[in-house]
Design an enzyme around this catalytic site. Structure first.
Site, PDB file in Angstrom:
ATOM      1  N   THR A 168      -7.624  11.377   3.003  1.00  0.00           N
ATOM      2  CA  THR A 168      -6.488  11.032   3.866  1.00  0.00           C
ATOM      3  C   THR A 168      -5.589  12.249   4.024  1.00  0.00           C
ATOM      4  OG1 THR A 168      -4.895  10.397   2.145  1.00  0.00           O
ATOM      5  CG2 THR A 168      -6.525   8.739   2.793  1.00  0.00           C
TER       6      THR A 168
ATOM      7  N   ASN B  61       0.782  -1.230   0.000  1.00  0.00           N
ATOM      8  CA  ASN B  61       0.000   0.000   0.000  1.00  0.00           C
ATOM      9  C   ASN B  61       0.817   1.285   0.000  1.00  0.00           C
ATOM     10  OD1 ASN B  61      -2.475   1.717   0.705  1.00  0.00           O
ATOM     11  ND2 ASN B  61      -1.212   1.982   2.535  1.00  0.00           N
TER      12      ASN B  61
ATOM     13  N   TYR C 194       2.269   9.861 -11.721  1.00  0.00           N
ATOM     14  CA  TYR C 194       1.488   9.104 -10.745  1.00  0.00           C
ATOM     15  C   TYR C 194       0.620   8.057 -11.448  1.00  0.00           C
ATOM     16  CZ  TYR C 194      -1.708   8.095  -6.896  1.00  0.00           C
ATOM     17  OH  TYR C 194      -2.455   7.463  -5.927  1.00  0.00           O
TER      18      TYR C 194
END
Length: 269
Positions: A186, A85, A151
């Site tokens: 997050t 992760n 990304y």
């Protein structure tokens, strides 16, 4: 029999922390890996039982072996799931990105996942059938968008790796799955997309009119993924809309791409 065990990279915050809490609630033994030692300690303090912690950088292939050996010793000799992760954000037009930013993102978000898969394979094979490599990819892997070049390329690589290893490892009884979330609420959203920008990612996403998905929804999908038959698990409305549009309405995605580009420009003016 030893209880099942999951090792989670990026376990000091965000998605990794949510996965740890979800699996701990199911009675699993938790292992946390992160470069953020304080974050890992904070996650461990939220868990009902003891958790294994190991501070390391996923770019270090030898450290992977040390981390998983230590976790297996603590768990009673088994690793049932590796939640691959750990990741870092990076956004902005390619021309604005430094070589250091590009290399760091590819090294952590793609090479780190590859290293983790390679290191985990013998442990997952020993715990099979029913063991699982769970990679965190992204909805960015569904269709390339402006300001997400590096990304998205890394996450598309994770998606491809997941599909490849699902085929390679199926005879060993190992499931290989990916999580493909859209924008998740997050702490990473408080970061600027790149070194030349001082605008938080959260502001760019909000300007573009996109929604945030609760991190607990990712954790619920992680729990479903390790038991399910699908290879990819899309998380959040944006991810599901992107998958549909990429297949049936690519023109709409191009319009959305223009909106995202304008949102980036407006946010950085």
């Amino acid at each position: 029999m030893a209880r099942k065990a999951i090792f989670i990279t990026g376990g000091g915050s965000g998605i990794g922390r949510a996965i740890a809490l979800r699996f701990a609630a199911e009675g699993w033994f938790i292992g946390l890996g992160d470069i953020d030692e304080q974050g890992m300690e904070a996650t461990a303090a939220m868990l009902a039982g003891a958790a294994f912690r190991f501070r390391f950088d996923v770019r270090d292939r030898e450290a992977w072996d040390e981390a998983l050996r230590g976790f297996a010793n603590a768990s009673g000799g088994r690793i049932d799931v590796l939640a691959n992760n750990a990741g870092v954000p990076l956004g902005g037009p390619l021309a604005e990105l430094s070589r250091e930013e590009i290399d760091r993102t590819l090294d952590i978000n793609l090479k780190g996942v590859i290293y983790g898969a390679q290191a985990a394979y013998p442990w997952l094979k020993a715990s099979a059938p029913g063991s699982c490599l769970l990679n965190t990819a992204s909805a960015a892997a569904l269709y390339g968008m402006p300001s997400q070049s590096i990304y998205a390329a890394a996450k598309a690589g994770v998606r491809s790796l997941t599909e490849t290893l699902d085929g390679e490892w199926q005879p060993d009884g190992i499931r290989v799955r990916s999580l493909m979330p859209s924008f998740i609420d997050t702490p990473l959203l408080s970061h600027a997309p790149n070194a030349r920008s001082n605008v938080p990612i959260r502001q760019v996403v909000t300007t573009a009119g996109l929604e945030f998905t609760p991190v607990e929804e990712v954790a619920d999908n992680a729990w479903a993924a390790i038991q399910g038959d699908k290879v990819h698990y899309l998380v959040g409305k944006t991810a599901r809309k992107m998958r549909f549009a990429a297949k049936w309405m690519p023109g709409q995605l191009r319009k959305r791409a223009a909106q995202l580009m304008k949102a980036h420009e407006d946010a950085t003016e």
